[in-house]
Structures are given as C-alpha cells and as structure tokens.
Enzyme design. Structure first.
Site, PDB file in Angstrom:
ATOM      1  N   GLY A 293      44.987  46.630 -28.480  1.00  0.00           N
ATOM      2  CA  GLY A 293      44.035  46.202 -30.251  1.00  0.00           C
ATOM      3  C   GLY A 293      44.954  47.654 -30.963  1.00  0.00           C
ATOM      4  O   GLY A 293      46.159  47.880 -30.457  1.00  0.00           O
TER       5      GLY A 293
ATOM      6  N   HIS B 170      53.375  44.876 -29.700  1.00  0.00           N
ATOM      7  CA  HIS B 170      52.896  43.846 -29.525  1.00  0.00           C
ATOM      8  C   HIS B 170      53.422  42.997 -29.180  1.00  0.00           C
ATOM      9  O   HIS B 170      53.607  42.439 -28.260  1.00  0.00           O
ATOM     10  CB  HIS B 170      51.621  44.497 -29.731  1.00  0.00           C
ATOM     11  CG  HIS B 170      50.498  45.481 -29.200  1.00  0.00           C
ATOM     12  ND1 HIS B 170      50.158  46.835 -30.277  1.00  0.00           N
ATOM     13  CD2 HIS B 170      50.282  46.209 -28.214  1.00  0.00           C
ATOM     14  CE1 HIS B 170      49.761  47.522 -30.419  1.00  0.00           C
ATOM     15  NE2 HIS B 170      49.658  47.499 -28.970  1.00  0.00           N
TER      16      HIS B 170
HETATM   17  P1  AMP Z   1      49.155  50.002 -26.569  1.00  0.00           P
HETATM   18  O1  AMP Z   1      48.004  49.358 -26.930  1.00  0.00           O
HETATM   19  O2  AMP Z   1      49.353  51.333 -27.459  1.00  0.00           O
HETATM   20  O3  AMP Z   1      48.076  50.413 -25.203  1.00  0.00           O
HETATM   21  O4  AMP Z   1      50.146  49.238 -25.694  1.00  0.00           O
HETATM   22  C1  AMP Z   1      50.179  48.532 -25.071  1.00  0.00           C
HETATM   23  C2  AMP Z   1      51.356  47.462 -24.222  1.00  0.00           C
HETATM   24  O5  AMP Z   1      52.106  47.367 -25.981  1.00  0.00           O
HETATM   25  C3  AMP Z   1      51.847  48.161 -23.865  1.00  0.00           C
HETATM   26  O6  AMP Z   1      52.335  48.131 -22.463  1.00  0.00           O
HETATM   27  C4  AMP Z   1      52.729  50.270 -24.649  1.00  0.00           C
HETATM   28  O7  AMP Z   1      53.846  49.939 -23.805  1.00  0.00           O
HETATM   29  C5  AMP Z   1      53.030  47.979 -24.990  1.00  0.00           C
HETATM   30  N1  AMP Z   1      53.619  48.839 -26.928  1.00  0.00           N
HETATM   31  C6  AMP Z   1      53.282  49.711 -27.283  1.00  0.00           C
HETATM   32  N2  AMP Z   1      53.947  50.301 -28.280  1.00  0.00           N
HETATM   33  C7  AMP Z   1      55.065  49.727 -28.784  1.00  0.00           C
HETATM   34  C8  AMP Z   1      56.195  49.280 -29.264  1.00  0.00           C
HETATM   35  N3  AMP Z   1      56.865  50.015 -30.133  1.00  0.00           N
HETATM   36  N4  AMP Z   1      57.397  48.857 -28.393  1.00  0.00           N
HETATM   37  C9  AMP Z   1      57.265  47.808 -27.694  1.00  0.00           C
HETATM   38  N5  AMP Z   1      56.831  48.324 -26.662  1.00  0.00           N
HETATM   39  C10 AMP Z   1      55.201  48.628 -26.595  1.00  0.00           C
END
Ligand code: AMP
Length: 289
Positions: free
Chosen positions: A30, A36
């Site tokens: 989230g 995301h």
């Molecule tokens: P998180 O909510 O931080 O656990 O991230 C969920 C997914 O979004 C994971 O696969 C992350 O690697 C991806 N994600 C987070 N930040 C980025 C970003 N800046 N660019 C691309 N994917 C991202």
C-alpha cells in the site's frame, strides 16, 4: 469499478470467474505511488484479471523497524487502483493471512538472503518469501509482477519459484523515478524537504557508476565512481551508508574486478531515520569501450 476483498472467501468468486483466463497479481504494502502504478499498467496490459494485494506484512519487519508507522492509506490506494484498472484489491487482515498466528513453517532464502538487505535486516527475506508464497496460494495467479527497485527481492522470488517448482511466471518492471532521479518509494513520504535533497545522493551515486560502465570501464571503476559520490553525500551530513555493492544478479555475490556481463549496482543508506534502497542494472564490458 474496483472490488475490495478482505477475506479469502470474498476473493474466491473473482478467481473462479477468471479460471480459464490469465490472472495477474501485483503484491504491495500500500501507500501506492507511481512505481506501483507502473506494475499495474504492465499487469493490466498482460492479464485478463488484475488483482492487487495490499498487506503490510509484520513478518518482514524487525523489532526496531517501521511496522507501526508504515503509511497505511487504503482509501487513497483504492482510488489509485480504480484509476489503474485493478479489478480486485485483496487487503486482508493479519489474522486472515496468518490463521495459525506467527508461522512455524517459513521459507528460507538461503545464502542470497543473508547478504546486503539480508545482512542489515536479519529475517527480512524469510518474511518476504513466506508472504509472497502465502499470497501466491491465496490469489493463484498465472503471472505476478515485481519491481526492479527491490532487486534482491525480485531475484529471491524468481529463485523461490524455480527451486520450489511454483506454477507462476514472474515479470520484472523497471524502477520508476522522480524527475531528479530519486526512486519512488512509499518511505519517501517520511522525508523532510531537506532530507529528500540529501537522499538524491543514492541515485547520483548509481548514475556515476552507470556512466563508468557505459564508458566500457570495469567493476573497480564503477565501484570507485559510485563510492566517491556516495562518500561526498555522506560527508555532507545526514546520510549514513549501509552498503554499496556491485553484484551478480543471479546470487547477489560481489563481482570480481574482471567481471563481464550483467550486474546490479545496489545501495542502501539511512537519511535521518528513513532507510532507503536503490539499484541500477548495468552491463560490464571492460576493455570493449
Ligand atoms: P512495496 O509496496 O514497497 O512492497 O512494493 C510493491 C511492489 O512495487 C514491489 O514489487 C516493488 O519492487 C515495486 N516497486 C516499489 N517501488 C517501485 C518503483 N519506484 N518502481 C518500480 N516498482 C516499484
């Protein structure tokens, strides 16, 4: 319209409705941002059913980490999911995901989970792989999408899927950045304007390393250039480096000086009380440039 499912039973009809078509899942904690959204965009393009999970997983947070203060913004997240064409948001409570309480059986990441992030966050990747495994069972996708932003996590998820014969395709999505280079992260919202400026040291260091690789210079030059920029940022105050590493994307071991091929330049640092990570994939062709 994006549906909201909080339990496995509520999610089930959507999965059943798309039993013979391509189901995609994007897992998140989230506090959604453009990073995301890029995953949603790719998944929406590739899949018939798009499920986003929103779950702040207690198992992957250490005792002194930010589990309690991790941003929880479900209403805003649901709006963004609707705009992105997400079909169902699965946002379960902890008890739904961990019906037996803290799990006795967990997924071991092995040696790749002990270095870099694993060294600074003991138990982190056990928590990550365990929740990814659980969410894959709960959502049963054909394909799941992970960000390159968390490169070690992506590599470990790929390895888990291979080693445990899991029937899912893992797609990597490139890192989304702000115009000035800062990688988008839910944790960026912790940063004051001054800290945000300091935090640019991470991406600047990576870009300095990338320039060396692009010029045909080897691992030592890449490490040296990135280290110099990061050292400068640290010397300016407000930034403490956890690691800067140039690693093999297969196992996250440091590459030797004469290494050629694909590598990942990865950095982690604390800016104030906020811990940030970033990385760039590079190709090393020393002697060619
Ligand atoms: P998180 O909510 O931080 O656990 O991230 C969920 C997914 O979004 C994971 O696969 C992350 O690697 C991806 N994600 C987070 N930040 C980025 C970003 N800046 N660019 C691309 N994917 C991202």
């Amino acid at each position: 319209m994006t549906a909201l499912a909080s339990t496995r039973a509520e999610l089930q009809p959507y999965l059943d409705g798309f039993a013979n078509s391509k189901r995609g899942v994007v897992m998140t904690m989230g506090a959604l941002h453009e990073g995301h959204l890029e995953l949603f965009k790719r998944a929406r393009h590739d899949c018939d059913l798009l499920v986003a999970t929103i779950f702040v997983n207690p198992l992957q947070f250490g005792p002194n980490e930010d589990f309690d203060r991790y941003p929880r913004t479900l209403d805003d997240d649901l709006k963004l999911c609707a705009e992105a064409g997400v079909d169902v948001v699965f946002a379960p409570a902890v008890a739904e995901v961990y019906p037996g309480g803290p799990p006795i059986v967990q997924v071991s990441p092995g040696a790749m989970g002990e270095v870099l992030e694993g060294e600074f966050r003991p138990g982190f990747f056990t928590g990550v792989l365990t929740i990814v495994n659980k969410l894959l069972h709960l959502t049963r996708p054909d394909v799941t999408f992970f960000g390159q932003k968390d490169a070690q996590q992506l590599a470990l998820v790929r390895r888990m899927v291979l080693d445990l014969n899991m029937p899912v395709e893992v797609v990597a999505v490139p890192t989304v950045r702000d115009a000035d280079g800062l990688a988008k992260s839910s944790r960026n919202r912790y940063l004051s304007p001054e800290e945000r400026t300091v935090a640019l040291g991470l991406s600047r260091a990576l870009f300095a390393g990338e320039s060396q690789a692009a010029a045909g210079n080897g691992a030592e030059a890449v490490r040296g250039a990135a280290g110099a920029v990061l050292g400068e940022a640290a010397a300016g105050g407000g930034l403490t480096v956890d690691y800067l590493a140039l690693v093999d994307p297969e196992d996250f071991s440091e590459v030797p000086p004469a290494f050629t091929g694909d590598a990942v330049l990865a950095v982690a640092a604390r800016v104030g009380s906020t811990r940030l990570i970033d990385n760039l994939p590079l190709t090393l062709t020393p002697g060619v440039g």
